[in-house]
Scaffold this active site. Structure first.
Site, PDB file in Angstrom:
ATOM      1  N   THR A   1      28.906  17.273 -14.041  1.00  0.00           N
ATOM      2  CA  THR A   1      27.850  17.000 -13.067  1.00  0.00           C
ATOM      3  C   THR A   1      28.453  16.892 -11.670  1.00  0.00           C
ATOM      4  OG1 THR A   1      26.358  15.961 -14.634  1.00  0.00           O
ATOM      5  CG2 THR A   1      26.113  15.310 -12.343  1.00  0.00           C
TER       6      THR A   1
ATOM      7  N   GLN B   1      29.800  23.975 -21.286  1.00  0.00           N
ATOM      8  CA  GLN B   1      29.570  24.211 -22.715  1.00  0.00           C
ATOM      9  C   GLN B   1      30.429  25.341 -23.261  1.00  0.00           C
ATOM     10  OE1 GLN B   1      27.606  22.579 -24.818  1.00  0.00           O
ATOM     11  NE2 GLN B   1      26.384  21.293 -23.480  1.00  0.00           N
TER      12      GLN B   1
ATOM     13  N   SER C   1      34.161  20.285 -18.200  1.00  0.00           N
ATOM     14  CA  SER C   1      33.956  18.935 -18.701  1.00  0.00           C
ATOM     15  C   SER C   1      34.898  18.703 -19.867  1.00  0.00           C
ATOM     16  CB  SER C   1      32.500  18.793 -19.166  1.00  0.00           C
ATOM     17  OG  SER C   1      32.360  17.630 -19.923  1.00  0.00           O
TER      18      SER C   1
ATOM     19  N   THR D   1      41.326   7.442  -6.829  1.00  0.00           N
ATOM     20  CA  THR D   1      42.501   7.302  -7.692  1.00  0.00           C
ATOM     21  C   THR D   1      42.282   8.080  -8.988  1.00  0.00           C
ATOM     22  OG1 THR D   1      43.051   5.159  -6.779  1.00  0.00           O
ATOM     23  CG2 THR D   1      43.908   5.628  -8.982  1.00  0.00           C
TER      24      THR D   1
ATOM     25  N   CYS E   1       9.410  13.865 -25.930  1.00  0.00           N
ATOM     26  CA  CYS E   1       8.132  13.167 -26.137  1.00  0.00           C
ATOM     27  C   CYS E   1       8.225  11.687 -25.872  1.00  0.00           C
ATOM     28  CB  CYS E   1       7.642  13.294 -27.560  1.00  0.00           C
ATOM     29  SG  CYS E   1       7.999  14.830 -28.310  1.00  0.00           S
TER      30      CYS E   1
END
Lengths: 402, 140
Positions: free
Chosen positions: A74, A181, A201, A241, A326
């Site tokens: 991100t 991914q 990532s 850092t 949902c």
């Protein structure tokens, strides 16, 4: 076999025990700050960080100097997109991306729109792949940046970043790729690919959460405006850092990925085929996304006439993701599946299975049996299934207005 | 998300699942919701000559709360007169099942299903009755 079975490797992976083993000493004994130049504690940590940088670069066939540590994909996406847009805005203020990108790309581009940039969000083909002619047509004289992901997180399709890169380089447009991914799943050669920036990532590739990297090309040189200011770490591109233990973990994880990728992919493809074959014995099961240009780890399937959340509830012994969010107040089917042109119904009844290093044949067989059983039950409960079986065309039904 | 024990019980052991044979006497069928919204409920009532609901059956496409709400409603309408059934309110359903706020629409849909089934019964066997809304969430 232990329940529940984890089949959500695209959400995150466990840290490989070999990786965890390498990390631990850097928390307790070798705790120095890699930026400390005046003593052995710092030198030791710095050496570990640089070794990890080599390991990460090696998986991509890149130069270690092109790797910038971040907190994750991100942040890498934010740094790449905002950093490029801000640095090169004198050249143009148009960005091209796809509707099925991760939110970390989409929301970052939308933020730039608020700042006065303009953006084009391209729809994929029903297969999930980007049509290159449509892509070419979207480029403008003021386009400065293109951002297209390598492997989609929901449907696992692989975009043709080699071809997209050629088009971008030809037109002098910078090209960013979100590869969160992709690492350990598809071979990446940045000496061949015309990619200028790549987000990475650790935790999708059996490394720890909270660490990632951004590849920033040196030849031809790509410049960007830092988003995080401070001590001038990472050649001024990202201050803060360095978390040595996290970095060591990412390096080790990527090193293992490089060594084992070919064999692992073969095994996972066998598992995926077994899962698919088992599920396809049922009626009205639809795979979402191209099957050919796809990582073997991902299988995204819609089960018609069954609602996603009730399905997730029924199969709580296997940990998977649903294409339907949902649990939020506004029911919102997956934007990725919608961009493919899938109906809301199919988007609602989709399940993403993602398998990985520790998935077994036994687990796959268990999942198939469980799904066959539960889908059968839920369809017995479903008025839509009954109508389908009675030969009613559900599209011709006048549903209550919404 | 966390479901209440009652929702889980109805979900695991739904009551009165199914459909009546098409030609049966005294049937009223209500179908509410829409597939695009993620839930569709079909409720059928079988009303005796005395106006009392003798039996009820349901089928539901939807989340666990939607299945539980419709399952519960089939139990509640049985033995009631048609007018009494119309008195069942969504708040009672939500309270009985301890539905969280994001699932209140399921109880509204169940109440709508009763109204639709009764309206159909009163209209004497027209196939499917439409209702105006399946809740708040699909309006956008």
């Amino acid at each position: 076999m232990k329940l529940p079975i984890y089949m959500d490797y695209s959400a995150t992976t466990p840290v490989d025990p070999r990786v965890a083993g390498k990390m631990i000493p850097y928390l307790t004994e070798k705790f120095g700050n890699p930026a400390s130049r005046s003593h052995a504690f710092g030198w030791e940590a710095d050496a570990a960080v640089e070794l990890a940088r080599e390991q990460v670069a090696a998986l991509l066939n890149a130069d270690p100097k092109e790797i910038v540590w971040t907190s994750g994909a991100t942040e890498s996406n934010n740094l790449a997109i905002k950093g490029i847009a801000h640095f090169y805005q004198g050249k143009g203020k148009h960005i091209v991306t796809m509707r099925i990108e991760h939110k970390a790309v989409l929301d970052t581009v939308r933020e730039l729109e608020r700042e006065g940039f303009s953006a084009t969000f391209l729809n994929p083909e029903p297969s999930g792949l980007l049509d290159l002619d449509k892509f070419r047509a979207a480029l403008r004289s003021d386009t400065v940046l293109v951002s297209v992901m390598l492997v989609n997180n929901e449907i696992g399709v692989i975009q043709d970043i080699a071809a997209i890169g050629e088009i971008c380089r030809d037109k002098g447009i910078l090209f960013h790729v979100d590869a969160a991914q992709a690492t350990g799943k598809v071979a990446i050669d940045l000496r061949q690919l015309k990619v200028d920036l790549m987000s990475l990532s650790a935790h999708k590739t059996y490394g720890p959460k909270g660490i990632g990297a951004l590849y920033v090309r040196r030849k031809p040189r790509v410049r960007l405006e830092a988003q995080m200011h401070g001590g001038g770490h990472e050649r001024g591109m990202r201050s803060g850092t360095l978390p040595t233990h996290q970095i060591v973990g990412m390096g080790e994880a990527f090193s293992i990925a490089q060594a084992e990728m070919a064999r692992e992919n073969e095994r996972i493809r066998m598992l995926r085929d077994r899962l698919l074959k088992g599920l396809m014995t049922m009626e009205e099961v639809h795979v979402n996304g191209d099957m050919e240009h796809r990582v073997p780890h991902n299988l995204n399937v819609s089960f018609s006439f069954v609602e996603g959340e009730s399905l997730i509830m029924a199969i709580k012994d296997i940990a998977v993701s649903s294409g339907s969010a949902c649990t939020s107040a506004s029911l919102e089917p997956s934007y990725v599946l919608r961009a493919l042109g899938r109906s809301d119904e199919l988007a609602h009844s989709s399940i993403r299975f993602s398998m990985g290093r520790f998935t077994t044949v036994e687990e796959v067989d268990y999942a198939v049996e469980l799904l066959k059983n539960k889908i059968g039950k839920l369809r017995e409960l479903s008025p839509l299934w009954e109508m389908y079986k009675d030969g009613v065309d559900l599209n011709s039904v006048q549903w209550a207005a919404h | 998300m966390a479901y209440s024990e009652k929702v889980l019980d109805h979900y695991e052991h739904p009551r009165n699942v199914g459909s009546f044979a098409k030609g049966e006497e005294g049937l009223g069928t209500g179908m509410v919701g829409a597939p695009a919204c993620g839930d569709v409920m079909k409720l059928q009532i079988k009303v005796g000559k005395d106006g009392v609901i003798e039996d009820a059956k349901f089928k539901t496409y939807g989340c666990g709360s939607a299945i539980a709400s419709s399952s519960l409603v089939t139990e509640w309408v049985k033995g009631k007169t048609v007018d009494q059934a119309l008195q069942i309110k969504n708040t009672q359903i939500a309270e009985e099942l301890a539905l969280p706020p994001v699932k209140i629409h399921c109880s509204i849909l169940a109440e709508d299903a009763i109204k639709a089934a009764v309206a159909d019964y009163r209209n004497k066997h027209s196939a499917v009755v439409e209702t105006p809304a399946c809740g708040e969430r699909c309006k956008e």
